[in-house]
Motif scaffolding. Structure first.
Motif, short mmCIF file in Angstrom:
data_model
loop_
_atom_site.label_atom_id
_atom_site.label_comp_id
_atom_site.label_asym_id
_atom_site.label_seq_id
_atom_site.Cartn_x
_atom_site.Cartn_y
_atom_site.Cartn_z
N PHE A 43 0.85 -1.19 0.00
CA PHE A 43 0.00 0.00 0.00
C PHE A 43 0.89 1.24 0.00
N ARG A 44 0.55 2.21 -0.83
CA ARG A 44 1.41 3.38 -1.03
C ARG A 44 0.83 4.62 -0.38
N ASN A 45 1.73 5.53 -0.02
CA ASN A 45 1.33 6.81 0.56
C ASN A 45 0.60 7.69 -0.46
N ASP A 47 -0.25 11.65 -1.81
CA ASP A 47 0.66 12.76 -2.10
C ASP A 47 0.87 13.69 -0.91
N HIS A 48 -0.09 13.74 0.00
CA HIS A 48 -0.03 14.69 1.10
C HIS A 48 0.72 14.17 2.32
N CYS A 49 1.25 12.97 2.26
CA CYS A 49 1.80 12.33 3.45
C CYS A 49 3.13 12.97 3.89
N PRO A 50 3.41 12.94 5.19
CA PRO A 50 4.66 13.52 5.68
C PRO A 50 5.87 12.71 5.25
N SER A 92 -5.35 3.07 5.34
CA SER A 92 -4.54 4.21 5.74
C SER A 92 -4.20 5.09 4.54
N SER A 93 -4.32 6.39 4.70
CA SER A 93 -3.92 7.32 3.64
C SER A 93 -2.40 7.44 3.56
N CYS A 94 -1.71 7.13 4.67
CA CYS A 94 -0.25 7.24 4.72
C CYS A 94 0.34 6.00 5.40
N PRO A 95 0.28 4.84 4.74
CA PRO A 95 0.74 3.62 5.40
C PRO A 95 2.22 3.64 5.78
#
Length: 365
Positions: A43-45, A47-50, A92-95
């Motif tokens: 699963f990929r992050n 674009d907005h992830c830290p 998760s939006s930012c795994p």
């Protein structure tokens, strides 16, 4: 005789505790095939992830951008833990911004290998990109404090890990989401992290969790406890003491450490050993320390009780309202009921996250 370390690992635990239907099904596999788990999708992050700093192990966990999640790992609930992690990553939006802290039994050796290392290797084989650390948990930390419970599984020392998180996780980690192994998350866990963090900071509180004030709070303790003035234990609390389920909690570890909360829980466990004041394992000491001081979260974050009660494990429906996390607390576990060919309707909601398979069954298809 098992032909691989992983199969020996499950074989050993079945002989040690032959009560788990999952392990029974493993040993009944045709041809003695080793139990395996399929590798999860990557699963990929968004674009907005830290941006997360590179690194491995405990030092890497200090990056302030992480959402920290603590769970236990053992042979009997490994299938549930794998499904829980899968569900968290999937939604998760930012795994890549999740860091898992797994607690496994210390001191066990299987076929010459360390048990906690074997459990960690299994997790790594299923989730190659997962960021996590495995912490061996020594049973002697708590075994002398555990009293008998209405269900033997509730006496497992790993059930008490949640009281020791602040002592075992690196002090740079200031907050953690604790989850039981019999959950699936169907929402972005960062929403839980952010909401609970804001509530904890606003109230300078230690624990955030869904509360259930309609429940009969008195039934979690023996009648003699109340007859001997037990209500005084909750005097001076900020709110009315209400039941909350300790299988889903967000904990402020800074305040936990500063307030010595592990020792407060241990003192109630010591009192229980002297005179019996409750029947339900690790839950009542948390209620005694935190009921009335919990920061309440939306009920959507713990649709609990899907495993029925602690004696019969009967089928139950989801509660009305939105659902972000489903929790099979109680005796009935979805993997056991599915394997037995007698699942409850709600167990079908757990099944898509189950990554367990037998090699022979795959070959047959």
């Amino acid at each position: 005789m098992p032909s691989s370390p992983l199969l020996f690992f499950f074989f050993f635990f079945f002989l040690a505790s032959p009560t788990d239907a999952f392990l029974s099904s493993l040993l009944a596999a045709p041809g003695g095939d080793a139990p395996r788990f399929a590798e999860a999708p990557h699963f990929r992050n968004g674009d907005h992830c830290p941006s997360i700093s590179a690194g491995v192990g405990r030092s890497a966990a200090c990056d302030p951008s992480y959402v920290h999640i603590a769970m236990t790992l053992d042979a009997h609930y490994l299938r549930g833990s794998i499904a829980a992690v899968h569900s968290i990553l999937k939604h998760s939006s930012c795994p890549d911004a999740l860091f898992f802290h797994f607690f496994a039994p210390a001191g066990g050796r299987v076929g010459g290998d360390d048990l906690s290392r074997l459990l960690g290797s299994t997790v790594r084989s299923v989730f190659p990109a997962l960021r996590f650390e495995v912490y061996p948990f020594r049973a002697e930390l708590v075994s002398g404090l555990i009293s008998s419970s209405v269900r033997v599984a509730l006496q497992n020392p790993l059930n008490y890990v949640r009281a020791y998180l602040a002592d075992l996780i690196d002090s740079c980690v200031q907050r953690v989401v604790y989850l039981d192994s019999d959950v699936v998350v169907v929402d972005d866990v960062r929403r839980l992290w952010d909401d609970a963090g804001a509530r904890l900071d606003s109230a300078a509180a230690v624990v955030a969790a869904p509360e259930y004030c309609h429940a009969n709070f008195t039934r979690y303790f023996a009648p003699t406890f109340w007859a001997e003035g037990g209500a005084q234990a909750f005097a001076g609390r900020r709110h009315r003491p209400c039941y909350f389920n300790t299988g889903v909690m967000v904990m402020d570890l800074r305040r936990w450490r500063a307030g010595g909360y592990r020792r407060r829980i241990e003192r109630w466990m010591e009192a229980q050993r002297e005179r019996r004041i409750y029947e339900l394992g690790s839950l009542p000491p948390f209620l005694l320390v935190f009921a009335g001081e919990v920061e309440g979260l939306e009920h959507r974050w713990n649709q609990h009780g899907l495993g029925g009660d602690n004696l019969t494990g009967e089928c139950r429906r989801l509660h009305p309202g939105p659902v972000s996390l489903m929790h099979w607390s109680g005796k009935g576990k979805p993997w056991d009921r599915l394997d037995a060919g007698n699942p409850c309707p709600v167990d079908q909601l757990w099944k898509p996250y189950d990554l367990y398979f037998r090699p022979s069954s795959i070959a047959a298809t």
